[in-house]
Design a protein around this motif. Structure first.
Motif, short mmCIF file in Angstrom:
data_model
loop_
_atom_site.label_atom_id
_atom_site.label_comp_id
_atom_site.label_asym_id
_atom_site.label_seq_id
_atom_site.Cartn_x
_atom_site.Cartn_y
_atom_site.Cartn_z
N SER A 107 39.43 31.30 34.71
CA SER A 107 40.61 31.30 34.07
C SER A 107 41.73 32.12 34.39
CB SER A 107 40.45 31.83 32.50
OG SER A 107 40.14 32.92 32.41
N VAL A 108 41.32 32.93 35.17
CA VAL A 108 42.31 33.86 35.89
C VAL A 108 42.20 33.89 37.45
CG1 VAL A 108 43.42 36.41 36.05
CG2 VAL A 108 42.33 35.34 33.83
N LEU A 109 41.24 34.26 38.06
CA LEU A 109 40.96 34.48 39.51
C LEU A 109 41.55 33.56 40.27
CD1 LEU A 109 37.86 36.78 39.49
CD2 LEU A 109 40.17 37.49 39.09
N ASP A 154 36.54 56.54 35.68
CA ASP A 154 36.71 57.06 37.24
C ASP A 154 37.10 56.05 38.09
OD1 ASP A 154 34.20 55.68 37.19
OD2 ASP A 154 33.55 57.01 38.63
N MET A 155 37.44 54.83 37.47
CA MET A 155 38.00 53.60 38.32
C MET A 155 39.61 53.61 38.30
SD MET A 155 35.55 52.07 40.03
CE MET A 155 33.71 52.41 40.06
N ILE A 156 39.98 53.01 39.11
CA ILE A 156 41.62 52.71 39.04
C ILE A 156 41.65 51.18 38.29
CG2 ILE A 156 43.65 51.84 40.18
CD1 ILE A 156 43.04 54.07 42.26
N ALA A 157 42.38 50.91 37.06
CA ALA A 157 42.05 49.74 36.54
C ALA A 157 43.61 49.14 36.29
CB ALA A 157 41.70 49.88 35.00
N VAL A 158 43.55 47.99 36.72
CA VAL A 158 44.74 47.18 36.60
C VAL A 158 44.71 46.08 35.60
CG1 VAL A 158 46.73 45.90 37.88
CG2 VAL A 158 45.44 47.74 38.85
N ARG A 159 45.76 45.72 34.67
CA ARG A 159 45.77 44.79 33.73
C ARG A 159 45.86 43.36 34.47
NH1 ARG A 159 45.75 43.23 28.33
NH2 ARG A 159 45.82 45.37 27.28
N ILE A 160 44.89 42.33 34.28
CA ILE A 160 45.16 40.91 34.80
C ILE A 160 45.46 39.78 33.81
CG2 ILE A 160 44.17 41.72 37.02
CD1 ILE A 160 41.87 40.12 36.17
#
Length: 299
Positions: A107-109, A154-160
């Protein structure tokens, strides 16, 4: 230790990471016997056993675990340094490994990455689908994709993607033979289609919400899958109730092939996020992939 032994250390890291001489040998492009000889020679030079071998498994000894923990981050830094140099080329290149659910991949990637890989032929993308909470550092993935509340702090997260609404659906043929449940407790009397979670070995409990009331309902049924799309197909075939993302079900509901069930109890979760280790140095290829996947209000 002589510099020519660095390759032996890389061999040790591969075997320890894969927990298998067979897989490590295939990864390195050498024979299993040659790799085994390399490890034995390394152990002989160090004067300590690094790996415990059985007929079925390979595991590091205490010394091997300590050596692996010391070496792995340093070789990752070397790889990152080499990647920085190659980034000075005109065209970004490299392989970006991603772990995601099949729903996220479809659906996204893929819709967003297809134009990117067409534009940058030297960027390679490897997408592995599963519903486990994969340790992306241990498994050497560049990016993980999960719902926002599943990402470690502890992770860098980016909304997609926007927030995700989950729904319960069934085919009209199923509901003709089985009266629709009126409350969550009625699900116990229905044939529910389960999703198995590899991380815990069990099935995903349906997390339902009505106002401030939240319930986790463990359902039973004849069918269990590890794919949202297989669950959807089973529901369309009249095999039972399915708990799946709303956007997968909505076109079929609009066409009359499925019907909403317990609509007052549909929950909403934080949308899909990509995440990666905070200490990872970003290559141009990784930055381009992240940019292509980043969510905008128009997505």
């Amino acid at each position: 230790m002589a510099r020519e032994s660095y390759n032996d250390l890389l061999a040790f890291l591969a075997v320890t990471r894969e927990r298998s001489f067979t897989r490590a040998a295939a990864q390195m492009g050498v024979s299993q016997s040659a790799l085994s000889h390399t490890i034995r020679a390394l152990e002989a030079r160090l004067g300590v056993r690094l790996l415990t071998r059985t007929t079925r498994s390979v595991a590091p000894t205490e010394a091997g675990e300590r050596l692996y923990n010391n070496l792995a981050p340093r070789f990752e830094e070397i790889d990152a340094g080499l990647a920085e140099v190659t980034e000075l080329r005109d065209s970004p290149r490299g392989t970006i490994r991603i772990t995601a659910t099949d729903y996220a991949a479809n659906s996204v990637l893929w819709p967003r990455l297809a134009p990117l890989i067409a534009q940058y032929p030297d960027i390679k993308v490897e997408i592995m689908t599963d519903y486990g909470l994969t340790d992306i550092v241990a498994e050497r993935y560049d990016i993980g994709v999960r719902l926002g509340d599943q990402v470690a702090q502890d992770m860098i997260a980016v909304r997609i993607a926007a927030d995700l609404r989950m729904v319960i659906v069934a085919a009209p043929s199923y509901l003709q033979a089985h009266p629709a449940p009126l409350k969550p407790e009625d699900l116990a009397d229905h044939n529910c289609i389960n999703l198995r979670l590899p991380t815990h070995g069990g099935c995903y409990p349906w997390e339902l919400k009505n106002g401030k009331t939240e319930l986790q309902v463990r359902v039973e049924g004849q069918l269990t899958f590890n794919s949202s799309y297989q669950m959807l197909e089973a529901a369309l075939s009249g095999c039972g109730l399915a708990f799946i993302p709303q956007d997968l079900a909505a076109p079929h509901v609009a066409a009359g092939r499925l019907q909403w069930v317990l609509e007052d109890w549909f929950p909403t979760f934080p949308g899909l996020h990509l995440y990666y280790p905070s200490r990872r140095q970003s290559s141009r290829a990784l930055a381009l992939v992240i940019g292509a996947l980043r969510h905008s209000e128009d997505s």
